[in-house]
Design a protein around this motif. Structure first.
Motif, PDB file in Angstrom:
ATOM      1  N   GLY A 120       1.022  -1.222  -0.247  1.00 46.73           N
ATOM      2  CA  GLY A 120       0.455  -0.065   0.098  1.00 46.73           C
ATOM      3  C   GLY A 120       0.725   1.280  -0.129  1.00 46.73           C
ATOM      4  O   GLY A 120       0.781   2.420  -0.621  1.00 46.73           O
ATOM      5  N   MET A 121       2.553   0.805   0.491  1.00 47.94           N
ATOM      6  CA  MET A 121       2.787   2.789   0.473  1.00 47.94           C
ATOM      7  C   MET A 121       3.769   2.476  -0.398  1.00 47.94           C
ATOM      8  O   MET A 121       3.605   3.741  -1.367  1.00 47.94           O
ATOM      9  CB  MET A 121       3.619   2.284   1.678  1.00 47.94           C
ATOM     10  CG  MET A 121       5.236   3.297   2.014  1.00 47.94           C
ATOM     11  SD  MET A 121       6.484   2.511   2.671  1.00 47.94           S
ATOM     12  CE  MET A 121       6.943   1.709   1.652  1.00 47.94           C
ATOM     13  N   LEU A 122       4.401   1.425  -1.137  1.00 46.42           N
ATOM     14  CA  LEU A 122       4.329   1.445  -2.444  1.00 46.42           C
ATOM     15  C   LEU A 122       3.268   2.137  -3.706  1.00 46.42           C
ATOM     16  O   LEU A 122       3.473   2.791  -4.742  1.00 46.42           O
ATOM     17  CB  LEU A 122       5.381   0.681  -2.832  1.00 46.42           C
ATOM     18  CG  LEU A 122       6.471   0.067  -2.368  1.00 46.42           C
ATOM     19  CD1 LEU A 122       6.904  -1.544  -2.836  1.00 46.42           C
ATOM     20  CD2 LEU A 122       7.380   0.884  -2.523  1.00 46.42           C
ATOM     21  N   ALA A 123       2.119   1.418  -3.320  1.00 49.25           N
ATOM     22  CA  ALA A 123       1.365   2.218  -4.660  1.00 49.25           C
ATOM     23  C   ALA A 123       1.225   3.697  -4.260  1.00 49.25           C
ATOM     24  O   ALA A 123       0.904   4.063  -5.118  1.00 49.25           O
ATOM     25  CB  ALA A 123      -0.063   1.581  -3.712  1.00 49.25           C
ATOM     26  N   ALA A 124       0.866   4.234  -2.839  1.00 41.79           N
ATOM     27  CA  ALA A 124       0.690   5.656  -3.107  1.00 41.79           C
ATOM     28  C   ALA A 124       2.139   6.477  -3.439  1.00 41.79           C
ATOM     29  O   ALA A 124       1.765   7.245  -4.205  1.00 41.79           O
ATOM     30  CB  ALA A 124       1.151   6.351  -1.120  1.00 41.79           C
ATOM     31  N   LEU A 125       3.188   5.517  -3.475  1.00 42.62           N
ATOM     32  CA  LEU A 125       4.675   6.838  -3.551  1.00 42.62           C
ATOM     33  C   LEU A 125       4.833   6.534  -5.186  1.00 42.62           C
ATOM     34  O   LEU A 125       4.943   7.150  -6.126  1.00 42.62           O
ATOM     35  CB  LEU A 125       5.718   5.983  -2.526  1.00 42.62           C
ATOM     36  CG  LEU A 125       5.154   6.540  -0.999  1.00 42.62           C
ATOM     37  CD1 LEU A 125       6.804   5.958  -0.697  1.00 42.62           C
ATOM     38  CD2 LEU A 125       5.502   7.422  -1.075  1.00 42.62           C
TER      39      LEU A 125
END
Length: 212
Positions: A120-125
């Motif tokens: 989820g973090m990678l998707a946001a960034l």
């Protein structure tokens, strides 16, 4: 492009060491693989996809990820499944600088971050929207099961490909159900006790091809 990369089974994040519980399920008896895939999409994978979507929303809102991690853990009763997710989460953290240019600016992750939290973090960034985030998690689970089936059973690869295609409708339903979630308390608790029991038993056997 990031979604394609994250959904690639060749990505070196330990996915090739996993069977998504298929190996212990086969050890317990015959398995209808398409039905098993559908069961996972309704249960544990739905929870994982929702966790990734909520983690993405939390990063974009500048909110800490600890609450998302705690919500995921509370909805994942199997210690073996939590442990596997954290191992894969660490692998994704190590890979992050290679796949997301915004890596230096990422938020603080929880201790031992679970795989869907890191995704989820990678998707946001990386600029993925919520639907793409959920789709990556769901598709990865489908292909993990089917790829493991090819190694564990005598199987025509064309038939296996048909199983993946056959899961597309259920995968689309999963995406529709979780893409609008924003908060940790909205993450569904969709348990699969049989899958969890298989995971616990598998963690204690020494005769296995996959770690989980």
């Amino acid at each position: 492009m990031l979604a394609l990369l994250l959904a690639d089974a060749r990505l070196p994040v330990a996915g090739h060491t996993q069977s998504a519980g298929l190996e212990p399920a086969l050890a317990a008896g015959p398995v209808d693989v398409p039905a098993y895939v559908a069961l996972r999409l309704r249960t544990v994978t739905r929870t994982e996809a929702a966790t990734a979507v909520v983690a993405r929303a939390s990063v974009l809102a500048g909110e800490p990820l600890e609450e998302v991690q705690d919500a995921w853990a509370a909805r994942t009763p199997s210690a073996a499944m939590r442990r596997t997710s954290r191992v894969m989460g660490r692998a994704l953290v190590r890979l992050a600088p290679r796949v997301v240019p915004a890596y230096p600016d990422w938020p603080t992750l929880p201790a031992e971050p679970a795989r869907p939290v890191v995704l989820g973090m990678l998707a946001a960034l990386g600029g993925l929207d919520a639907a793409a985030t959920a789709r990556v998690v769901g598709y990865d689970d489908v292909q993990t099961v089917v790829a493991a089936a090819l190694k564990l059973t005598p199987l025509d690869p064309a038939e296996a490909t048909g199983w993946v295609v056959g899961a597309f409708a259920a995968l689309a339903g999963l995406v529709d159900d979780v893409a609008d979630l924003l908060h940790p308390h909205e993450i569904p608790a969709r348990n699969a006790p049989v899958i969890e029991d298989h995971a616990e038993r598998h963690a204690h056997t020494t005769r296995r091809l996959f770690s989980a």
